[in-house]
Structures are given as structure tokens and as C-alpha cells.
Design a protein around this motif. Structure first.
Motif, PDB file in Angstrom:
ATOM      1  N   MET A   1      43.469  45.690  39.826  1.00 16.17           N
ATOM      2  CA  MET A   1      42.322  44.888  40.225  1.00 16.17           C
ATOM      3  C   MET A   1      41.902  45.272  41.648  1.00 16.17           C
ATOM      4  O   MET A   1      42.740  45.301  42.551  1.00 16.17           O
ATOM      5  N   SER A   2      40.601  45.546  41.834  1.00 14.17           N
ATOM      6  CA  SER A   2      40.161  46.006  43.149  1.00 14.17           C
ATOM      7  C   SER A   2      38.850  45.399  43.627  1.00 14.17           C
ATOM      8  O   SER A   2      38.471  45.600  44.778  1.00 14.17           O
ATOM      9  N   CYS A   3      38.143  44.675  42.746  1.00  7.54           N
ATOM     10  CA  CYS A   3      36.818  44.189  43.147  1.00  7.54           C
ATOM     11  C   CYS A   3      36.461  42.931  42.363  1.00  7.54           C
ATOM     12  O   CYS A   3      37.221  42.476  41.502  1.00  7.54           O
ATOM     13  N   ALA A   4      35.296  42.394  42.659  1.00 11.51           N
ATOM     14  CA  ALA A   4      34.847  41.179  41.984  1.00 11.51           C
ATOM     15  C   ALA A   4      34.630  41.411  40.498  1.00 11.51           C
ATOM     16  O   ALA A   4      34.832  40.508  39.687  1.00 11.51           O
ATOM     17  N   HIS A   5      34.206  42.630  40.136  1.00 15.05           N
ATOM     18  CA  HIS A   5      34.038  42.926  38.711  1.00 15.05           C
ATOM     19  C   HIS A   5      35.376  42.795  37.990  1.00 15.05           C
ATOM     20  O   HIS A   5      35.439  42.297  36.855  1.00 15.05           O
ATOM     21  N   CYS A   6      36.459  43.227  38.649  1.00 15.19           N
ATOM     22  CA  CYS A   6      37.794  43.094  38.060  1.00 15.19           C
ATOM     23  C   CYS A   6      38.156  41.626  37.872  1.00 15.19           C
ATOM     24  O   CYS A   6      38.717  41.234  36.837  1.00 15.19           O
ATOM     25  N   LEU A   7      37.853  40.804  38.871  1.00 11.58           N
ATOM     26  CA  LEU A   7      38.136  39.369  38.767  1.00 11.58           C
ATOM     27  C   LEU A   7      37.437  38.779  37.553  1.00 11.58           C
ATOM     28  O   LEU A   7      38.031  38.023  36.771  1.00 11.58           O
ATOM     29  N   HIS A   8      36.165  39.111  37.401  1.00 12.06           N
ATOM     30  CA  HIS A   8      35.371  38.581  36.291  1.00 12.06           C
ATOM     31  C   HIS A   8      35.923  39.061  34.956  1.00 12.06           C
ATOM     32  O   HIS A   8      36.050  38.280  34.008  1.00 12.06           O
ATOM     33  N   THR A   9      36.279  40.340  34.876  1.00 10.72           N
ATOM     34  CA  THR A   9      36.772  40.910  33.619  1.00 10.72           C
ATOM     35  C   THR A   9      38.110  40.299  33.219  1.00 10.72           C
ATOM     36  O   THR A   9      38.323  39.933  32.059  1.00 10.72           O
ATOM     37  N   VAL A  10      39.033  40.197  34.179  1.00  8.20           N
ATOM     38  CA  VAL A  10      40.348  39.630  33.883  1.00  8.20           C
ATOM     39  C   VAL A  10      40.222  38.169  33.449  1.00  8.20           C
ATOM     40  O   VAL A  10      40.846  37.735  32.474  1.00  8.20           O
ATOM     41  N   GLU A  11      39.409  37.400  34.173  1.00 11.34           N
ATOM     42  CA  GLU A  11      39.228  35.985  33.825  1.00 11.34           C
ATOM     43  C   GLU A  11      38.640  35.838  32.426  1.00 11.34           C
ATOM     44  O   GLU A  11      39.112  35.033  31.622  1.00 11.34           O
ATOM     45  N   LYS A  12      37.631  36.629  32.117  1.00 11.69           N
ATOM     46  CA  LYS A  12      36.993  36.567  30.806  1.00 11.69           C
ATOM     47  C   LYS A  12      37.962  36.988  29.706  1.00 11.69           C
ATOM     48  O   LYS A  12      38.004  36.379  28.631  1.00 11.69           O
ATOM     49  N   THR A  13      38.766  38.008  29.965  1.00 13.61           N
ATOM     50  CA  THR A  13      39.739  38.493  28.973  1.00 13.61           C
ATOM     51  C   THR A  13      40.788  37.435  28.660  1.00 13.61           C
ATOM     52  O   THR A  13      41.113  37.181  27.498  1.00 13.61           O
ATOM     53  N   LEU A  14      41.312  36.801  29.710  1.00  9.49           N
ATOM     54  CA  LEU A  14      42.355  35.792  29.500  1.00  9.49           C
ATOM     55  C   LEU A  14      41.807  34.546  28.817  1.00  9.49           C
ATOM     56  O   LEU A  14      42.460  33.961  27.934  1.00  9.49           O
ATOM     57  N   LYS A  15      40.598  34.126  29.204  1.00 12.90           N
ATOM     58  CA  LYS A  15      40.014  32.936  28.602  1.00 12.90           C
ATOM     59  C   LYS A  15      39.720  33.126  27.117  1.00 12.90           C
ATOM     60  O   LYS A  15      39.664  32.146  26.358  1.00 12.90           O
ATOM     61  N   ALA A  16      39.527  34.357  26.700  1.00 13.61           N
ATOM     62  CA  ALA A  16      39.209  34.624  25.297  1.00 13.61           C
ATOM     63  C   ALA A  16      40.425  34.521  24.384  1.00 13.61           C
ATOM     64  O   ALA A  16      40.290  34.470  23.162  1.00 13.61           O
ATOM     65  N   LEU A  17      41.627  34.471  24.973  1.00  8.76           N
ATOM     66  CA  LEU A  17      42.847  34.414  24.162  1.00  8.76           C
ATOM     67  C   LEU A  17      43.154  32.972  23.751  1.00  8.76           C
ATOM     68  O   LEU A  17      43.035  32.055  24.564  1.00  8.76           O
ATOM     69  N   PRO A  18      43.561  32.744  22.501  1.00 11.38           N
ATOM     70  CA  PRO A  18      43.891  31.377  22.065  1.00 11.38           C
ATOM     71  C   PRO A  18      45.130  30.856  22.775  1.00 11.38           C
ATOM     72  O   PRO A  18      46.086  31.608  23.018  1.00 11.38           O
TER      73      PRO A  18
END
Length: 345
Positions: free
Chosen positions: A283-300
Motif C-alpha cells: 500500500m502506497s497511496c490513497a488509491h491503495c486505501l480505497h482498493t483495500v477497503e473496498k476489497t475487504l468490505k466485499a467479503l462476507p
């Protein structure tokens, strides 16, 4: 001049739903966003409009969602020199896009207008409606004998204590001002909804008796204890108008203390969730923050508490998801879960 972004914002808040307006206020070339560009961000992270691409969008979405949660505006700077930005009131993010440049974006949370729900038709109820309109609340009245003749200033009326047909929102403040005419039914109806504020115009002794009666009917103890009674701040009020003033003063105080109400009937975290910190590489930037958060939230079975550079705080249900599943989902997006995180509790 008609502005579709502002019109959509108006429609969103009129439906009782929050949003956030982002406006570019300053830039340093080269960068695509320019002063005056604006966008509307919805609670699901959808962005309508234009404030620049690349690293700009995920940063603005992230801070807009935070603004909707805490009710506070912010000025966001996206710049290659983020580490050097130490200006009070500015939230700085690193610009990692190849275009370079600097962008300042002002983000304003737009919350639905507050609503005053008055149950009852007493003199205090009538004074509340008049004063509520003066303070520009949207006023709702519920009482079996409610009428436009009795409450000409009300925005909505229902001739009963059944509240399901009223346009209730999380920003609805309820006051039971029945004063002997349907006290139990009105208070029970108010407590059936997740209002951030429920007050009862009654003495402490009468309020205690009503709590006993409603407890016998099965109303949860925590809801009964949350009732403000006597209603309003202690101003020494004597007349209906003064009592109404003290109640509205207490509501104003509550609104400014908690601009975004915590709903009483939001689902509590499920029992058995495991709290953990995921240490994430890549993780290195705000785009990474957004991607990681979205990825984790999508998991049941995963509840995301916070995501920052290098880690994420989550709670997960081991019956529905494992750390291995989380690691695989992150790997698919280009991030690596450190091995010290992988030990299952």
C-alpha cells in the motif's frame, strides 16, 4: 444557472439521505482538476461529477465518506510534497500519479434537514410546532385529533400515533407532548423507532410510572432509559412557549454535539466476531486505501473498522470467512498480507 450536481444534492437530502459535495478550489499544474470542478459523493461511494482522475477520486471519496460520518467539512490537498504539508485544517495525501501537480479540494457534508416530530395536541405541542417552524425544522405531528386547523404550520400530519406513514429520517427528533391524552400509546410509538432524541413532557414521577408500564409491555430497558424527562433544558420555564423553547434548546444542543446521529436500532456487531489488525504490504497511496477497503468490505462476514497505509483494522466471522480468504482477496488486488497476521486466533 441550473447545476445538475447541486440539484442532485438537493434531491438527495430531501429524501432524507446524506451526501457530500466536493469542489476544487485550487490547483498547481500539471493536473486535470481545475477550480470550480465539482462532484457529489453518495453514501455507497458513488461519485457523480468531475474533480480529476487518477489519485484524486479515491482520496475525495474516502474523505467524503468520513465527512458524512462525522458531519464536518474538510480541505484536502493532494500533492507530491504531502509529507511537508503541516497546515492546520488541511488533510494532505501524496500525489502518486505520473501527472504530478497539486490539487486542493473542499469537501462539505450535506446532511438532511432536521425534523421535529410532535406527538400530542396540547398547548406545549402547539407551541413546539410554531417554534420548530421558526427554527426551520420540518415539522411532523401525530395525534388522533390532529388537524390543519389546530396545526397550520405543520408540514405533515397523521390523525393517530401510527408513525409509519410519516417521512421519518435518522434526523428526526421526537417529543411526546400528549400531557394526559394517550401518553402510553404515544411514548410507545416513539420508542418503536430509532430516533436520536425522544423527550417526554411530564414530571419525573409520571415519567417513572410510564416507564414501568411500558417495561411491562416489553419495551427494552435501554430505550426507556434514553427518554429525556422532564423534557428540555432547565430554564425555569413556566408557560407552554417557554417549555417549548427549553425543549428546542435541548434539541439544538444535541444536534451540535452529534451532527450525525447514532441510530439506536442499527444492528449491533454479531457475537463471535474476531477483532484483528491486518498488516498489509504494497500500500502506497490513497488509491491503495480505497482498493483495500473496498476489497475487504466485499467479503462476507467482514466488518472494516479502519484502513490506513500498511494496515487495516477489521472484525470477521470465522464461521463465514478465514484469514486465508482475506489474504487471497488482497493478493488478487496486488497486496500481500504479512505472515505475522496469518496466525488464526
Amino acid at each position: 444557472m441550473f447545476d445538475p450536481i447541486l440539484e442532485r444534492a438537493r434531491e438527495q437530502t430531501e429524501r432524507g439521505e446524506p451526501c457530500a459535495l466536493a469542489i476544487v478550489v485550487r490547483y498547481e499544474a500539471p493536473i486535470s482538476g481545475k477550480p470550480g470542478n465539482k462532484a457529489l459523493i453518495l453514501p455507497d461511494g458513488t461519485l457523480h461529477g468531475w474533480i480529476g482522475g487518477g489519485c484524486t477520486r479515491p482520496v475525495v471519496i474516502r474523505e467524503a465518506l468520513r465527512a458524512m460520518q462525522d458531519g464536518r467539512p474538510r480541505l484536502v490537498r493532494i500533492t507530491p510534497e504531502a509529507a511537508e504539508v503541516e497546515v492546520e485544517g488541511i488533510v494532505a495525501y501524496s500525489m502518486t500519479c505520473y501527472s504530478g501537480g497539486t490539487l486542493d479540494v473542499y469537501i462539505e457534508p450535506l446532511l438532511p434537514p432536521p425534523q421535529l416530530l410532535v406527538l400530542g395536541r396540547s398547548a406545549v405541542a402547539q407551541a413546539l410546532v410554531r417554534l420548530g417552524r421558526t427554527l426551520r425544522y420540518r415539522v411532523l405531528v401525530a395525534d388522533p385529533e390532529a388537524s390543519t386547523a389546530l396545526f397550520p404550520e405543520a408540514d405533515f400530519l397523521v390523525p393517530s400515533f401510527a408513525l409509519d406513514n410519516l417521512p421519518l429520517t435518522p434526523w428526526t427528533f421526537a417529543v411526546v407532548a400528549t400531557q394526559g391524552e394517550g401518553d402510553e400509546e404515544a411514548l410507545e410509538a416513539a420508542l418503536a423507532h430509532a430516533f436520536p432524541y425522544v423527550a417526554l413532557v411530564a414530571s419525573r414521577r409520571k415519567a417513572a410510572r410510564l416507564r414501568e408500564v411500558l417495561a411491562e409491555r416489553g419495551v427494552p430497558a435501554d430505550r426507556l432509559e434514553a427518554v429525556r424527562a422532564p423534557a428540555g433544558l432547565d430554564l425555569g420555564a413556566r408557560t407552554p412557549e417557554e417549555i417549548a423553547l427549553s425543549i428546542l434548546a435541548e434539541i439544538v444542543q444535541e444536534r451540535h454535539r452529534n451532527p450525525v446521529p447514532a441510530l439506536a436500532d442499527e444492528p449491533a456487531p454479531a457475537e463471535g466476531l474476531i477483532e484483528t489488525t491486518l498488516h498489509i504490504e504494497g500500500m502506497s497511496c490513497a488509491h491503495c486505501l480505497h482498493t483495500v477497503e473496498k476489497t475487504l468490505k466485499a467479503l462476507p462476514g467482514v466488518v472494516v473498522r479502519a484502513v490506513e497505509l500498511g494496515y487495516a483494522e477489521v472484525a470477521y466471522d470465522p464461521a463465514r470467512v478465514t484469514l486465508t480468504t482475506l489474504a487471497e482477496a488482497l493478493e488478487a488486488r496486488g497486496y500481500h498480507l504479512r505472515t505475522d497476521t496469518m496466525a488464526e486466533p
